[in-house]
Design an enzyme around this catalytic site. Structure first.
Site, PDB file in Angstrom:
ATOM      1  N   HIS A 151     -24.076  28.902 -42.588  1.00 19.09           N
ATOM      2  CA  HIS A 151     -23.879  29.903 -43.468  1.00 19.09           C
ATOM      3  C   HIS A 151     -22.785  30.639 -43.559  1.00 19.09           C
ATOM      4  O   HIS A 151     -21.958  30.650 -42.547  1.00 19.09           O
ATOM      5  CB  HIS A 151     -24.992  30.752 -43.047  1.00 19.09           C
ATOM      6  CG  HIS A 151     -24.966  32.184 -43.607  1.00 19.09           C
ATOM      7  ND1 HIS A 151     -25.028  32.443 -44.759  1.00 19.09           N
ATOM      8  CD2 HIS A 151     -24.504  33.452 -43.082  1.00 19.09           C
ATOM      9  CE1 HIS A 151     -24.787  33.512 -45.119  1.00 19.09           C
ATOM     10  NE2 HIS A 151     -24.661  34.471 -43.914  1.00 19.09           N
ATOM     11  N   HIS A 196     -25.200  37.566 -51.307  1.00 16.20           N
ATOM     12  CA  HIS A 196     -24.712  37.447 -49.742  1.00 16.20           C
ATOM     13  C   HIS A 196     -23.952  36.120 -49.669  1.00 16.20           C
ATOM     14  O   HIS A 196     -22.994  36.220 -49.040  1.00 16.20           O
ATOM     15  CB  HIS A 196     -26.002  37.780 -49.041  1.00 16.20           C
ATOM     16  CG  HIS A 196     -25.916  37.741 -47.563  1.00 16.20           C
ATOM     17  ND1 HIS A 196     -26.588  38.177 -46.690  1.00 16.20           N
ATOM     18  CD2 HIS A 196     -24.860  36.926 -46.800  1.00 16.20           C
ATOM     19  CE1 HIS A 196     -26.256  37.868 -45.492  1.00 16.20           C
ATOM     20  NE2 HIS A 196     -25.130  37.245 -45.790  1.00 16.20           N
TER      21      HIS A 196
HETATM   22  O1  2HA Z   1     -22.026  38.444 -40.129  1.00 16.52           O
HETATM   23  O2  2HA Z   1     -22.958  36.795 -42.317  1.00 16.52           O
HETATM   24  O3  2HA Z   1     -25.521  36.984 -42.546  1.00 16.52           O
HETATM   25  C1  2HA Z   1     -22.789  37.191 -40.127  1.00 16.52           C
HETATM   26  C2  2HA Z   1     -23.336  37.099 -41.311  1.00 16.52           C
HETATM   27  C3  2HA Z   1     -24.886  37.586 -41.538  1.00 16.52           C
HETATM   28 ZN    ZN Z   2     -23.814  36.324 -43.857  1.00 14.99          ZN
END
Ligand code: 2HA
Ligand code: ZN
Length: 275
Positions: free
Chosen positions: A140, A211
């Site tokens: 991510h 995001h």
């Molecule tokens: O801070 O990216 O989605 C960690 C992240 C939460």
């Molecule tokens: Zn994040």
């Protein structure tokens, strides 16, 4: 073998640093998890603690019972991983039901695994099943151009996939299944984990509106390369849209069909709609 000398740990650290250098990990943004192979866990067994306290994951992932994961820590900075991996990272083990985890190594100055642990583990379960165990990496990140596009493109899988495919000829070969999009949701919890893992049944990439992005892959090279390819394509699209909102020419649906034949990929027709 020393944990820090193990190939999977070195590969993990390098990927964290590569992401930092790309500018995808401001402050404590982003997280990375790797499903450790049995033989890799075996090779570093001497350094793995077995007296850690069990903690609730917050969701149940029965297919991952007993698996080990190398993970980034909650609140830790990707920027620091290369300098102090034992402070920033952890190896966790899941219990026999896939409902709890315990820390076996790392986080030497305290802390918890990534706040996105439920999303990561649910995605690991989905991708492990979908790929017959091949996928081991869930990543991510907060890549700038992909996030920018979530303010100006409709939040639809078809639109993001097609627009990003058009920006670089290699894209449909790198992510032939396309990209899923999740509308804005509160991060860190079970709901966003469920929404993302639903999409990951068919895609290797999911975008979280306003995001960031989730990517899944077999190893560090493929997963980092996937994130990099999507973000590069998003950067081109941002530039194109900034120069002039209407393209003068582009890659057309029939071009994609021809490409699919030569490169032996299947490109779903739902992405090849007439505009
Ligand atoms: O801070 O990216 O989605 C960690 C992240 C939460
Ligand atoms: Zn994040």
């Amino acid at each position: 073998m020393k944990i820090l000398e193990a190939g999977f740990v070195q590969g993990f650290i390098r990927m964290c640093n590569d992401g930092w250098e790309q500018g995808w990990h401001e402050r404590n943004g982003g997280n990375l998890t790797y499903r450790v192979k049995k033989e890799e866990a075996e090779a570093v067994k001497e350094e793995l603690r077995t007296d850690g306290e069990w903690h609730e994951i917050g969701t149940s992932i029965p297919l991952l019972a007993g698996e080990y994961f190398l993970v980034t820590g909650s609140g830790k900075y990707f920027r620091n991983v290369i300098l102090e991996p034992e402070d920033s990272l952890a190896i966790v083990e899941l219990d026999e039901k896939g409902e709890k985890y315990r820390i076996c190594w790392g986080l030497v100055n305290g802390g918890k695994p990534t706040s996105e642990l439920p999303s990561h583990l649910m995605n690991h379960e989905v991708k492990m099943t979908a790929t017959g165990g091949k996928h081991r990496v869930i990543y991510h990140a907060h890549p700038t151009n992909v996030i920018a596009l979530t303010f100006v493109l409709p939040l639809k899988d078809e639109v993001f996939t097609r627009e990003l495919w058009e920006m670089a000829t290699e894209c449909p070969v790198v992510f032939p299944d396309g990209i899923g999009v999740v509308g804005w949701m509160v991060p860190g919890g079970r709901d966003i984990a469920v929404a993302t893992s639903e999409l990951m049944k068919q895609y290797d990439v999911a975008i979280w509106a306003h995001h960031g992005m989730f990517a899944s892959g077999e190893d560090f090279d493929l997963t980092f390369g996937l994130m990099h390819t999507v973000e590069k394509s998003a950067e081109i699209l941002v530039k194109v849209l900034s120069i002039r909102p209407d393209k003068l020419q582009t890659i057309l649906p029939q071009n994609f069909r021809d490409l699919a034949v030569d490169f032996k990929v299947t490109l779903p027709e739902k992405f090849l709609y007439e505009k």
